[in-house]
Scaffold this motif. Structure first.
Motif, short mmCIF file in Angstrom:
data_model
loop_
_atom_site.label_atom_id
_atom_site.label_comp_id
_atom_site.label_asym_id
_atom_site.label_seq_id
_atom_site.Cartn_x
_atom_site.Cartn_y
_atom_site.Cartn_z
N GLU A 68 -8.48 0.28 44.51
CA GLU A 68 -8.41 -0.55 45.71
C GLU A 68 -7.79 0.23 46.87
N LEU B 209 -18.77 4.19 50.90
CA LEU B 209 -18.38 3.73 49.57
C LEU B 209 -19.00 4.52 48.43
N GLU C 92 -16.36 -6.77 42.55
CA GLU C 92 -16.54 -6.89 44.00
C GLU C 92 -17.01 -5.57 44.60
N TRP C 93 -16.66 -4.45 43.98
CA TRP C 93 -17.11 -3.14 44.45
C TRP C 93 -18.29 -2.61 43.63
N VAL D 180 -10.32 2.69 48.22
CA VAL D 180 -11.28 2.06 49.13
C VAL D 180 -10.71 1.98 50.54
N HIS E 73 -22.49 -1.73 44.76
CA HIS E 73 -22.86 -0.32 44.59
C HIS E 73 -24.10 -0.18 43.71
#
Length: 260
Positions: free
Chosen positions: A192, A39, A21-22, A195, A26
């Motif tokens: 997480e 991010l 998901e990240w 973030v 990216h």
């Protein structure tokens, strides 16, 4: 044996789906040559590459540098033993741009909410007390003397405290520095949290990132400071069990072999 194999395969798949998901956005931005002021930091400042974050490990294997485990544990334990100091209001980010022109800014594609003069006025009117060396070292030269503390690498263990956004964000760094001793699920938990911390860090920064979906936390106002402190406390509470889990991971490491 089949049950064990099914179990670790399920854990691996769940971990990969979670971090993708990240990672996927990216990598897509990177291919387009697109910078993200919030991010990107998690993949550039921290040395763990996306492929390493995605790789699942069950934990329990000795890390490559056993001698660093004791130092990491001492830092984590010393931090956990202190009461959280809240109310820094994210002013470290303001001190990083103090007296800079737009061209000199780290994220110079994005404007300062209050402009250079207004930003400098907030810094000069504030009581700045940053205890985290890796934030303090990025202050502009004229901002350094305005910090009530002068943290150094040598005093890091003595200064770190569990209310600090950057000390809590760095749990991600310590989780992967302890790899492969650390289970990948714990690394992902720390990522997480990082973030969430980075999000508040940049919302409270002097940059105007509302167009990216990051409405400002206006720490120059009483309402903004109250919001910052509330969210800082929540993040500190989230960090506490992760710090404890990393200390427990350190305690499972074998002692380094003494050299004659």
């Amino acid at each position: 044996m089949l049950t064990d194999q099914s179990s670790w395969q399920a854990r691996r798949a769940a971990h990969e789906a979670r971090v993708d998901e990240w990672i996927v956005p990216h990598l897509q931005r990177r291919r387009r040559g697109e910078k993200h002021p919030v991010l990107d930091f998690l993949f550039t400042y921290y040395s763990f590459r996306p492929a390493q974050l995605r790789q699942w490990r069950p934990g329990g294997d000795p890390p490559r540098r056993l001698e660093s485990v004791a130092w990491i544990r001492d830092l984590l334990a010393a931090t956990a033993a202190r009461p959280p100091h809240l109310g820094c209001f994210g002013l470290h980010e303001w001190a990083m741009v103090y007296r800079q022109t737009q061209d000199e800014l780290r994220h110079n594609a994005w404007p300062l909410r209050l402009g250079p003069t207004g930003t400098d006025a907030v810094v000069e009117a504030s009581r700045i007390r940053c205890s985290h060396f890796d934030a303090f070292r990025f202050y502009t030269a004229p901002a350094r003397s305005l910090n009530l503390l002068q943290p150094t690498r040598e005093t890091q263990t003595a200064n770190e405290q569990p209310g600090c956004l950057h000390a809590n964000m760095d749990l991600y760094k310590w989780s992967y520095k302890l790899s492969p001793l650390t289970p990948s699920e714990l690394v992902a938990d720390c990522f997480e949290l990082a973030v969430a911390i980075r999000t508040l860090d940049m919302q409270a920064s002097p940059y105007d990132l509302a167009a990216l979906g990051y409405p400002p936390v206006e720490i120059e106002t009483p309402e903004g400071r109250a919001e910052y402190t509330r969210r800082q406390r929540d993040l500190s509470d989230r960090a506490a069990p992760l710090r404890a889990a990393l200390i427990a991971v350190c305690d499972t490491a074998p002692a380094p072999i003494a050299t004659p």
